[in-house]
Design a protein around this motif. Structure first.
Motif, short mmCIF file in Angstrom:
data_model
loop_
_atom_site.label_atom_id
_atom_site.label_comp_id
_atom_site.label_asym_id
_atom_site.label_seq_id
_atom_site.Cartn_x
_atom_site.Cartn_y
_atom_site.Cartn_z
N TYR A 186 0.82 -1.21 0.00
CA TYR A 186 0.00 0.00 0.00
C TYR A 186 0.85 1.26 0.00
CZ TYR A 186 0.05 -0.50 5.21
OH TYR A 186 0.39 -0.67 6.51
N LEU A 192 3.36 5.27 -6.16
CA LEU A 192 3.04 5.30 -7.59
C LEU A 192 2.14 6.49 -7.90
CD1 LEU A 192 2.30 1.69 -8.82
CD2 LEU A 192 3.99 3.29 -9.66
N ALA A 193 1.27 6.83 -6.96
CA ALA A 193 0.37 7.96 -7.20
C ALA A 193 1.09 9.28 -6.95
CB ALA A 193 -0.86 7.85 -6.30
N LYS B 97 7.03 11.82 -12.06
CA LYS B 97 5.80 11.61 -11.32
C LYS B 97 4.62 11.49 -12.27
CE LYS B 97 6.10 13.30 -6.61
NZ LYS B 97 5.57 14.20 -5.58
N ARG B 100 4.64 8.18 -13.97
CA ARG B 100 4.28 7.08 -13.09
C ARG B 100 2.78 7.03 -12.80
NH1 ARG B 100 8.52 5.41 -8.69
NH2 ARG B 100 7.29 6.79 -7.37
N ARG B 101 2.14 8.20 -12.85
CA ARG B 101 0.69 8.18 -12.63
C ARG B 101 -0.02 7.48 -13.77
NH1 ARG B 101 0.79 13.95 -10.26
NH2 ARG B 101 1.02 13.40 -8.04
N GLN B 104 0.08 1.87 -13.21
CA GLN B 104 -0.36 1.46 -11.90
C GLN B 104 -0.13 -0.03 -11.76
OE1 GLN B 104 -1.53 3.13 -9.18
NE2 GLN B 104 -0.98 5.02 -10.25
N ASN B 115 -4.10 -0.66 3.15
CA ASN B 115 -3.80 -0.25 4.53
C ASN B 115 -4.96 -0.63 5.43
OD1 ASN B 115 -3.31 1.05 6.95
ND2 ASN B 115 -2.37 2.82 5.97
N PHE B 118 -7.33 2.08 6.81
CA PHE B 118 -8.08 2.97 5.91
C PHE B 118 -9.44 2.34 5.60
CE2 PHE B 118 -4.86 5.80 3.49
CZ PHE B 118 -4.22 6.12 4.67
N GLU B 126 -7.39 7.37 -2.63
CA GLU B 126 -6.08 7.89 -2.25
C GLU B 126 -5.26 8.47 -3.41
OE1 GLU B 126 -3.08 5.19 -0.71
OE2 GLU B 126 -2.53 6.69 0.77
N PRO B 127 -5.16 7.77 -4.55
CA PRO B 127 -4.36 8.36 -5.63
C PRO B 127 -4.88 9.74 -6.08
CG PRO B 127 -4.79 6.06 -6.08
CD PRO B 127 -5.62 6.43 -4.89
N TYR B 129 -6.56 11.82 -4.21
CA TYR B 129 -6.30 12.72 -3.09
C TYR B 129 -4.85 13.18 -3.10
CZ TYR B 129 -5.85 14.05 1.84
OH TYR B 129 -5.60 14.71 3.01
N ILE B 130 -3.95 12.24 -3.41
CA ILE B 130 -2.54 12.60 -3.44
C ILE B 130 -2.25 13.55 -4.60
CG2 ILE B 130 -0.22 11.68 -3.86
CD1 ILE B 130 -1.08 9.19 -2.32
N ARG B 176 -8.59 1.05 -7.05
CA ARG B 176 -7.57 2.06 -6.73
C ARG B 176 -6.59 2.23 -7.89
NH1 ARG B 176 -3.69 0.59 -1.94
NH2 ARG B 176 -3.22 -1.12 -3.36
N LEU B 180 -6.85 6.83 -11.51
CA LEU B 180 -6.17 7.95 -12.17
C LEU B 180 -6.18 7.80 -13.69
CD1 LEU B 180 -3.07 8.57 -9.87
CD2 LEU B 180 -5.12 9.93 -10.06
#
Ligand SMILES: Nc1ncnc2c1ncn2[C@@H]1O[C@H](COP(=O)(O)OP(=O)(O)OP(=O)(O)O)[C@@H](O)[C@H]1O
Ligand SMILES: [Mg+2]
Lengths: 344, 351
Positions: A186, A192-193, B97, B100-101, B104, B115, B118, B126-127, B129-130, B176, B180
């Motif tokens: 995780y 990765l994001a 970055k 990489r997005r 996945q 996690n 979570f 999460e992706p 949000y990040i 997940r 993206l």
């Protein structure tokens, strides 16, 4: 079952602090611990209200060496006529103050060092782990004696030495936990994001270690309370304070055994025992909640191990045991069998 | 060298050129010799837009390491990784970055990939949000849409991963991975940690998603039957090296490497109608620390020759879009033959 999977299980079990307390309350042993600790805290906070006499009053010539009675429920001391119950109540302040403040300081320092070693790695890791190795072999008692001679007898010196030497065990466990969490999938997905190191540290890694820190802190508190009593008994504590260890020392010096003043010895002894017992209860129950497979060995044995910085190693070793009743991975499909077996 | 020669004209999404990844072995003593785990050695491949590219091999042969190098999680010791034409490891931080997005991963172990603290909602969003720049309500909408797509209910949003079975967790992980809108998805043994009964469901879900979102997959597996069903191209790896590579059809209809043959012998449900030679292997996979010299496979190969012990086998093109690294196929030069390299090893060599 591999160690990492058990660690995820620990991370999973338990949620917020509130639900943790709820779980402790639901556990019969944990409930005893919670009640005792609450009583202890109340006693320490309300000491001036609860104590029937002034524990510092050494002028009661007429009241020397009284047996337990309605006026003096736990009797008085032979030498000075101080009320034992009042001393006992005030003594809880020192025990609790030293135990808890040292425990919290150790939690902070140990967690910080463990996370730095595990997450930053590289040079920081080697440096911290070498320091841990060195600290583990320095005997603390002679050091405390030397330091109290140099800096004067005070609890500050004692706390300082306890903290300086006590963080190593926690740091080591936190480090190995961080190493596992850092390499978890995780965290990989978050990376990765495009997550920053700060995000991963604060959202994924630190919360994952919080239970271990809380559990360790309660056990440390218990251990430090015993150690404090020992040091006060040896006369290394603050000479002006009233503490259980010092009460024992005074009782011994004042000839309590000689004159059969059993109450003078029994009271501080019971105080130490109950305080340590209650913190230990909580720590051990917490550990059962997080890691049900931990061997049910005796609490005293665990405390001894803990004082020797080896206890948490054992917690981890127990995680390596085979057979996990909780996480079942489903039936793995085995890779295609390649060996010819009996076809030769 | 680029394999898959036939597809040279089509768009390559990901290319790897002679990628090697070595891990240092922790030294026993401070001054003992540094040893390296050669997890991946000299692997070249090319994944075209829209295809499913299979990687097969035994446990520990470097599949996950190769996958991690593809998505930039591990920097290769040598070689280049190009994604959409750009060398991944020479991009600046921002571009890295962003690239990489676009990639996945769906992970092997559905238990450590979410996690435990979570909620499902926190995990899936999460992706987004990040990455930021999305309002809470938009995120919620997107998460609900994906939840639907992967076959979970809205009520599941506030639950925790521990409430779900392995298959459901894998669905959460898939949601997940696609939130993206990546173009490239690496599935690292996505079903091997699951109950056999849900394998087909998860594979079908992955295939549907590939269709509807036009994704490119790298699919890692040790199950050849799965690879045969879903992959257009494939690599067979052994101890970090490519043994056989090419179009899945050619490899399955005409397996040439003894290792591929052995893998095929081990699965029963592929094409029973066609008689095929059974190849059985002896012994265990050697350690990737100091792998065997010469061909990595020689110690376990039933057809090993003297020369296999010392001369590494190069990948050679045997038919369009089909490459094999084996001395049985490429043969030895006449001088080498004169030196006795083509002598078969005695049958007991593996023992
Ligand atoms: N971070 C690392 N540090 C050191 N060695 C590693 C690391 N990651 C992988 N290895 C080693 O590299 C080799 C290849 O591992 P890898 O995980 O890529 O295999 P795999 O083919 O994915 O196996 P599996 O099917 O079990 O997932 C193994 O011998 C492994 O021990
Ligand atoms: Mg793997």
């Amino acid at each position: 079952m591999s160690k990492p999977n058990v660690i995820f299980q620990i991370v999973r079990r338990g949620g917020s602090l509130f639900s943790l307390i709820k779980k402790l309350w639901q556990h019969p042993k944990g409930r005893v611990g919670l009640i005792l600790v609450s009583l202890l805290v109340l006693t320490a906070v309300l000491a001036p209200v609860l104590a029937p006499y002034d524990p510092y009053d050494v002028t009661q010539r007429a009241a020397k060496g009284l047996r337990p009675s309605l006026q003096h429920p736990l009797g008085t001391s032979i030498t000075t006529g101080q009320d034992i119950l009042s001393m006992l109540i005030y003594g809880s302040r020192v025990s609790l103050m030293i135990g808890v403040s040292t425990g919290i300081a150790i939690a902070f320092l140990g967690a910080l060092m463990g996370v730095m070693a595990g997450y930053i790695g590289g040079f920081a890791d080697s440096l911290i782990m070498r320091v841990v190795d060195v600290l583990l072999v320095i005997p603390t008692l002679p050091l405390i004696i030397v330091l109290t001679n140099l800096l004067g007898r005070s609890y500050f010196v004692i706390i300082l030495v306890f903290v300086a030497f006590g963080w190593t065990g926690l740091a080591r466990v936190i480090r190995s936990m961080v190493l596992v969490l850092k390499n978890s999938n995780y965290v990989k997905a978050a990376e990765l994001a495009g997550a920053s190191r700060w995000y991963i540290m604060t959202k994924h890694i630190l919360p994952g270690t919080s239970h271990l820190i809380i559990m360790n802190t309660t056990l440390t508190c218990a251990g430090i309370m015993v150690a404090e009593a020992g040091l006060s008994f040896l006369g290394l504590g603050d000479p002006t304070a009233i503490s259980w260890g010092k009460m024992l020392a005074e009782a011994q010096g004042g000839g309590a055994l000689l004159f059969g003043a059993w109450w003078w010895i029994l009271a501080p002894g019971a105080g130490i025992f109950l305080a340590v017992f209650s913190f230990m209860r909580i720590g051990i129950v917490m550990e059962e909640v997080f890691n049900p497979r931990m061997k049910a060995s005796s609490g005293i044995y665990k405390l001894f191990k803990h004082l020797n910085n080896r206890y948490l190693d054992e917690v981890f070793r127990s995680m390596d045991d085979e057979g996990d009743p909780v996480t079942s991975e489903g039936s793995d499909t085995p890779p295609p069998p390649l060996s010819g077996g009996g076809h030769d | 060298m680029i394999v898959n020669g036939n597809n040279r004209h089509s768009d390559a999404l990901l290319e790897m050129e002679s990628v090697s990844v070595n891990f240092p072995v922790k030294r026993a003593y401070p001054f003992s010799k540094r040893q390296w785990i050669q997890a991946v050695t000299d692997v070249s491949l090319r994944v075209s837009m829209g295809e499913t590219f299979g990687i097969v091999g035994e446990s520990g042969c470097g599949k996950s390491t190769l996958a991690n190098a593809m998505i930039g999680m591990i920097r290769p010791t040598s070689g280049t990784v190009r994604f959409q034409g750009d060398d991944l490891f020479s991009l600046n931080r921002q571009a890295f970055k962003a690239a990489r997005r676009n990639m996945q991963m769906v992970f092997q172990d559905p238990f450590s990939s979410l996690n435990p603290r979570f909620t499902v909602y926190d995990i899936i969003r999460e992706p987004l949000y990040i990455r930021g720049g999305v309002s809470e309500s938009d995120m919620k909408g997107k998460v609900l849409e994906l939840l639907n797509l992967v076959g979970l209910d809205e009520e599941d949003l506030q639950r925790y991963p521990s409430d779900f079975s392995g298959g459901q967790r894998q669905r959460i992980g898939i949601a997940r991975a696609i939130i993206l809108n990546p173009s490239f998805l690496v599935c690292d043994e996505p079903v091997s940690g699951l109950d056999v009964s849900v394998h087909a469901q998860i594979l079908n879900l992955l295939m549907e998603i590939q269709q509807s979102l036009n994704l490119t997959y790298v699919f890692i597996s040790h199950n050849l039957a799965v690879v045969k069903n879903i992959c257009q191209h494939m690599h067979v790896m052994y101890l970090g090296k490519t043994m056989e590579a090419g179009a899945a059809d050619s490899v399955f209809s005409n397996p040439l490497h003894p290792y591929t043959k052995a893998l095929l012998s081990a699965i029963l449900d592929i094409d029973v109608s066609r008689p095929r030679e059974r190849v059985l292997l002896k012994g265990d996979t050697p350690s990737p620390i100091d792998p065997p010299s010469g061909c990595r496979f020689w110690q376990r190969c039933p057809f090993a020759m003297e020369g296999c012990k010392t001369i590494p086998a190069e990948l050679v093109n045997v038919e369009p879009d089909h490459h094999v690294a084996c001395h049985l196929i490429s043969g030895f030069s006449s001088e080498q033959k004169a030196a006795g390299f083509a002598q078969p090893l005695s049958p007991q060599h593996g023992e």
